[in-house]
Structures are given as C-alpha cells and as structure tokens.
Design a protein around this motif. Structure first.
Motif, PDB file in Angstrom:
ATOM      1  N   LYS A   1       0.817  -1.214   0.000  1.00 55.99           N
ATOM      2  CA  LYS A   1       0.000   0.000   0.000  1.00 55.99           C
ATOM      3  C   LYS A   1       0.851   1.266   0.000  1.00 55.99           C
ATOM      4  O   LYS A   1       1.923   1.288   0.595  1.00 55.99           O
ATOM      5  N   GLY A   2       0.354   2.301  -0.653  1.00 49.81           N
ATOM      6  CA  GLY A   2       1.166   3.497  -0.849  1.00 49.81           C
ATOM      7  C   GLY A   2       0.545   4.768  -0.306  1.00 49.81           C
ATOM      8  O   GLY A   2       0.778   5.847  -0.838  1.00 49.81           O
ATOM      9  N   SER A   3      -0.256   4.654   0.753  1.00 43.21           N
ATOM     10  CA  SER A   3      -0.838   5.857   1.350  1.00 43.21           C
ATOM     11  C   SER A   3      -0.130   6.171   2.663  1.00 43.21           C
ATOM     12  O   SER A   3       0.534   5.316   3.243  1.00 43.21           O
TER      13      SER A   3
ATOM     14  N   TYR B   1       1.576  -0.543  -5.073  1.00 40.60           N
ATOM     15  CA  TYR B   1       1.575   0.830  -4.542  1.00 40.60           C
ATOM     16  C   TYR B   1       2.581   0.992  -3.421  1.00 40.60           C
ATOM     17  O   TYR B   1       2.973   2.107  -3.086  1.00 40.60           O
TER      18      TYR B   1
ATOM     19  N   ASN C   1       5.731   3.235  -3.658  1.00 41.12           N
ATOM     20  CA  ASN C   1       5.740   4.657  -3.304  1.00 41.12           C
ATOM     21  C   ASN C   1       6.514   4.924  -2.023  1.00 41.12           C
ATOM     22  O   ASN C   1       7.013   6.026  -1.813  1.00 41.12           O
TER      23      ASN C   1
END
Lengths: 154, 76
Positions: free
Chosen positions: A11-13, A41, A44
């Motif tokens: 995940k890239g948040s 993601y 990132n």
C-alpha cells in the motif's frame, strides 16, 4: 540464530506506510533479520522524494473531525486537506513522520527489496527510488520468506 | 531508584520511537551498565517488558513517577 521476519508492503498511502516501517524497525531492534518486499503501490514508500497522502474515500473507518457526505469528501482539495490534518495530528501526538521512520528502519538494518515487475509496470526509474536497495521478483522474496519465522502481507 | 549510567528522555514520543531510541542508547553502553529511560507513552510499559524479554537485557525497574514511566534496563 536470529529470527527472520518477512513483510510484503503493498500500500502506498500515508496511513498504511506505518505498519511495515513500525514493525520492521522494531523487529530489527529486537534482533530479527528483516526483509520488506515492496510491490505495487508499496513502491511509493521507496521513493527518494516521499509524497504520501491519505484519503477517507473508500475508508469509512477513518475518524473525521465532522460528519461529511462521501460526495463532498471527493471534492477537489479534500485529499490535500485531510493529508495536512493527518500530518498535523501525527506531529502533535509524538508519532514519527514517515521519512524519519524510514530512515530509522534503514539504520536498523532492515533490507528493502523493490518488485522489478511493478517498477516496469508503472514506468518507475531506479533513480526515483532509494539508492542501495535490491530489485527482485517473487522467487527472491520467497527464498527469504520460506525460511522466515513470521511472514506478513500489508 | 538505584543507579544508572545513562539517561534517555523519550517523553512525548510514541510507539515505536522509545524502543528504537533505547536500542540505540544501549548500543553505546557496556555489558552490565544501566540505561534509564523516561517515557510518557503508556504502551511503553508492556513494550519494554517485551523488549527486555526478547533482547536478553534485564528490566531492573519499571516505575511510574509523577505521570511519567521510568525504566531501568541493564545491558546484557
């Protein structure tokens, strides 16, 4: 022999950047041998210039300062506002920023592997990502994960 | 409270920073020396027990002093 801990970070948040870096840095401090495989993601999180954001869209569990209809959450500028508010809260609560936590994770000796397939898929350049990391595929990750005491998907 | 060789003030820091800083500070000490850690994170009470258990260092004391958590860790 040191225990081994394998993580896949997908995940890239801004919010989901925390679990892999918190667990891996802590495990390294406890003497674990740790590798993180960054794919999709998650790549990132390896960018030299971090620009992570947070959104409440598709995430009804995110605490909001006031109730807000979903359509309004999708308005221009909302994501930037939520990201700024989250960063403010992180600072106020003495939680490490992601750049700081990532530096500590590297310093603790955690090994980072970037998924070469996703690098190609998203047209990322190796020069956009941190220097000194490894690039590999599923077999590379499984070689370590296969001998690990803990393996987690994040 | 008994003696110590070095103090780490982790006040205001949240998980996992107190543990990471303690690990770093312990690396500078010699075997048998004691690190005093001051923290405000309530989660650190259980975390330092677990840290000691898994690293072989000894948690000599774990106290609460005027709203802060104080730990004495003896390096293995």
């Amino acid at each position: 022999m040191a225990k081994k801990f394998a993580i896949i970070a997908t995940k890239g948040s801004l919010d989901w950047a925390y679990p892999p870096f918190i667990l891996s840095s802590t495990a390294a401090a406890l003497g674990y041998d740790v590798q993180i495989f960054f794919t999709f993601y998650g790549l990132n999180l390896l960018k030299k210039k971090l620009d992570l954001k947070v959104t409440s869209l598709g995430n009804p569990g995110m605490p909001m300062p006031m109730p807000m209809p979903v359509l309004m959450q999708a308005m221009p500028g909302m994501q930037a506002m939520m990201t700024a508010m989250m960063k403010q809260k992180i600072k106020a609560k003495g939680v490490a920023s992601i750049p700081e936590l990532r530096d500590l994770t590297i310093e603790a000796g955690v090994k980072f592997i970037a998924c070469q397939m996703t690098v190609d898929l998203f047209d990322f350049k190796h020069s956009d990502l941190l220097d000194g990391i490894d690039y590999g595929g599923a077999a590379t990750f499984l070689e370590f994960a296969g001998q690990s005491d803990i393996a987690m998907y994040m | 409270m008994s003696g110590f060789d070095q103090v780490l003030d982790a006040s205001g820091l949240n998980c996992p920073l107190p543990i990471l800083r303690a690990k770093k500070s312990l690396a500078e000490l010699k075997s048998g020396q004691v690190l005093k850690v001051v923290a405000t994170d309530p989660g650190s009470v259980k975390d330092f027990q677990a840290f000691a258990k898994q690293t072989g260092n000894t948690l000599v004391e774990s106290n609460q002093e005027s709203g802060k958590f104080v730990f004495l860790i003896k390096k293995a």
